[in-house]
Design a protein around this motif. Structure first.
Motif, PDB file in Angstrom:
ATOM      1  N   THR A  51      17.394 -25.001 -74.800  1.00  0.00           N
ATOM      2  CA  THR A  51      18.709 -25.510 -75.156  1.00  0.00           C
ATOM      3  C   THR A  51      19.123 -26.571 -74.142  1.00  0.00           C
ATOM      4  O   THR A  51      18.881 -26.421 -72.951  1.00  0.00           O
ATOM      5  N   LYS A  52      19.757 -27.630 -74.615  1.00  0.00           N
ATOM      6  CA  LYS A  52      20.236 -28.687 -73.723  1.00  0.00           C
ATOM      7  C   LYS A  52      21.618 -28.342 -73.191  1.00  0.00           C
ATOM      8  O   LYS A  52      22.431 -27.751 -73.898  1.00  0.00           O
ATOM      9  N   GLY A  53      21.858 -28.747 -71.941  1.00  0.00           N
ATOM     10  CA  GLY A  53      23.164 -28.514 -71.353  1.00  0.00           C
ATOM     11  C   GLY A  53      23.361 -29.368 -70.120  1.00  0.00           C
ATOM     12  O   GLY A  53      22.465 -30.109 -69.709  1.00  0.00           O
ATOM     13  N   VAL A  54      24.545 -29.253 -69.518  1.00  0.00           N
ATOM     14  CA  VAL A  54      24.884 -29.965 -68.286  1.00  0.00           C
ATOM     15  C   VAL A  54      25.475 -28.938 -67.321  1.00  0.00           C
ATOM     16  O   VAL A  54      26.374 -28.171 -67.691  1.00  0.00           O
ATOM     17  N   ILE A  55      24.978 -28.941 -66.084  1.00  0.00           N
ATOM     18  CA  ILE A  55      25.449 -28.008 -65.064  1.00  0.00           C
ATOM     19  C   ILE A  55      26.905 -28.341 -64.711  1.00  0.00           C
ATOM     20  O   ILE A  55      27.221 -29.485 -64.363  1.00  0.00           O
ATOM     21  N   THR A  56      27.790 -27.346 -64.784  1.00  0.00           N
ATOM     22  CA  THR A  56      29.197 -27.545 -64.428  1.00  0.00           C
ATOM     23  C   THR A  56      29.552 -26.900 -63.098  1.00  0.00           C
ATOM     24  O   THR A  56      30.518 -27.294 -62.458  1.00  0.00           O
ATOM     25  N   ARG A  57      28.793 -25.884 -62.706  1.00  0.00           N
ATOM     26  CA  ARG A  57      28.991 -25.252 -61.400  1.00  0.00           C
ATOM     27  C   ARG A  57      27.776 -24.422 -61.045  1.00  0.00           C
ATOM     28  O   ARG A  57      27.046 -23.965 -61.930  1.00  0.00           O
ATOM     29  N   ILE A  58      27.566 -24.226 -59.752  1.00  0.00           N
ATOM     30  CA  ILE A  58      26.442 -23.423 -59.268  1.00  0.00           C
ATOM     31  C   ILE A  58      26.975 -22.435 -58.233  1.00  0.00           C
ATOM     32  O   ILE A  58      27.682 -22.826 -57.299  1.00  0.00           O
ATOM     33  N   ASP A  59      26.653 -21.164 -58.425  1.00  0.00           N
ATOM     34  CA  ASP A  59      26.999 -20.105 -57.483  1.00  0.00           C
ATOM     35  C   ASP A  59      25.693 -19.430 -57.087  1.00  0.00           C
ATOM     36  O   ASP A  59      25.365 -18.347 -57.568  1.00  0.00           O
ATOM     37  N   ASP A  88      16.090 -15.506 -61.734  1.00  0.00           N
ATOM     38  CA  ASP A  88      15.597 -15.717 -60.377  1.00  0.00           C
ATOM     39  C   ASP A  88      16.461 -16.800 -59.726  1.00  0.00           C
ATOM     40  O   ASP A  88      16.433 -17.947 -60.153  1.00  0.00           O
ATOM     41  N   PRO A  89      17.227 -16.456 -58.680  1.00  0.00           N
ATOM     42  CA  PRO A  89      18.088 -17.447 -58.032  1.00  0.00           C
ATOM     43  C   PRO A  89      17.339 -18.688 -57.538  1.00  0.00           C
ATOM     44  O   PRO A  89      17.932 -19.752 -57.390  1.00  0.00           O
ATOM     45  N   ALA A  90      16.039 -18.583 -57.326  1.00  0.00           N
ATOM     46  CA  ALA A  90      15.247 -19.745 -56.902  1.00  0.00           C
ATOM     47  C   ALA A  90      15.251 -20.838 -57.966  1.00  0.00           C
ATOM     48  O   ALA A  90      15.017 -22.011 -57.653  1.00  0.00           O
ATOM     49  N   LEU A  91      15.550 -20.479 -59.218  1.00  0.00           N
ATOM     50  CA  LEU A  91      15.616 -21.473 -60.297  1.00  0.00           C
ATOM     51  C   LEU A  91      16.713 -22.506 -60.039  1.00  0.00           C
ATOM     52  O   LEU A  91      16.665 -23.611 -60.566  1.00  0.00           O
ATOM     53  N   THR A 113      21.379 -14.152 -69.584  1.00  0.00           N
ATOM     54  CA  THR A 113      20.549 -14.498 -68.428  1.00  0.00           C
ATOM     55  C   THR A 113      19.662 -15.676 -68.749  1.00  0.00           C
ATOM     56  O   THR A 113      18.990 -15.696 -69.785  1.00  0.00           O
ATOM     57  N   ILE A 114      19.613 -16.648 -67.844  1.00  0.00           N
ATOM     58  CA  ILE A 114      18.706 -17.783 -67.972  1.00  0.00           C
ATOM     59  C   ILE A 114      17.378 -17.388 -67.360  1.00  0.00           C
ATOM     60  O   ILE A 114      17.313 -16.972 -66.199  1.00  0.00           O
ATOM     61  N   THR A 115      16.322 -17.510 -68.164  1.00  0.00           N
ATOM     62  CA  THR A 115      14.981 -17.158 -67.676  1.00  0.00           C
ATOM     63  C   THR A 115      14.163 -18.394 -67.321  1.00  0.00           C
ATOM     64  O   THR A 115      13.193 -18.284 -66.569  1.00  0.00           O
ATOM     65  N   GLN A 116      14.530 -19.539 -67.881  1.00  0.00           N
ATOM     66  CA  GLN A 116      13.865 -20.808 -67.575  1.00  0.00           C
ATOM     67  C   GLN A 116      14.936 -21.891 -67.548  1.00  0.00           C
ATOM     68  O   GLN A 116      15.830 -21.887 -68.396  1.00  0.00           O
ATOM     69  N   ILE A 117      14.834 -22.813 -66.587  1.00  0.00           N
ATOM     70  CA  ILE A 117      15.757 -23.950 -66.563  1.00  0.00           C
ATOM     71  C   ILE A 117      15.030 -25.111 -65.891  1.00  0.00           C
ATOM     72  O   ILE A 117      14.365 -24.939 -64.871  1.00  0.00           O
ATOM     73  N   HIS A 118      15.126 -26.293 -66.527  1.00  0.00           N
ATOM     74  CA  HIS A 118      14.410 -27.484 -66.035  1.00  0.00           C
ATOM     75  C   HIS A 118      15.328 -28.692 -66.153  1.00  0.00           C
ATOM     76  O   HIS A 118      15.979 -28.876 -67.183  1.00  0.00           O
ATOM     77  N   PRO A 119      15.363 -29.538 -65.114  1.00  0.00           N
ATOM     78  CA  PRO A 119      16.121 -30.798 -65.231  1.00  0.00           C
ATOM     79  C   PRO A 119      15.506 -31.664 -66.336  1.00  0.00           C
ATOM     80  O   PRO A 119      14.303 -31.613 -66.556  1.00  0.00           O
TER      81      PRO A 119
END
Length: 120
Positions: A51-59, A88-91, A113-119
């Motif tokens: 799914t496409k998205g844009v990061i709005t915040r990171i904790d 995995d927070p390393a993502l 839960t996000i299991t995969q995330i790629h720029p």
């Protein structure tokens, strides 16, 4: 029975049957989806359901990320902005607010839960 009464009776029966079918199709209660992620071949399907998205915040300290995303087909979720857990927070290490991403989310135990995330 006259023609009008017969026609009206048939139309009401058809309308009732159609609305019952629609209600039955929309009822997902009682379905156990907890084993979905363990099904054979799921990893190949997961690659296709990004799914496409844009990061709005990171904790990163809590392993969470906010994403404004398009509809998530595998979760039947409309487009919105929300916070997800990450498997995995390393993502999150290579990401920053404003990055366009592609991700795969699942719902194990009712926790998105996000299991995969790629720029992108």
């Amino acid at each position: 029975m006259n023609y009008k009464t017969l026609t009206l009776t048939l139309l009401m029966g058809l309308a009732t049957h159609t609305s019952l079918q629609a209600a039955e199709m929309m009822n997902h209660q009682g379905h156990d989806m907890s084993q979905m992620g363990q099904m054979e071949g799921m990893s190949e399907m997961g690659d296709m359901m990004m799914t496409k998205g844009v990061i709005t915040r990171i904790d990163a300290s809590n392993g969470k990320v906010g994403i404004k995303h398009e509809a998530i087909d595998n979760l039947k979720m409309p487009a919105m902005t929300m916070v997800f857990r990450v498997a995995d927070p390393a993502l999150l290490k290579a990401l920053k607010v404003g990055d366009a991403v592609r991700f795969h989310a699942e719902n194990p135990g009712g926790k998105l839960t996000i299991t995969q995330i790629h720029p992108q």
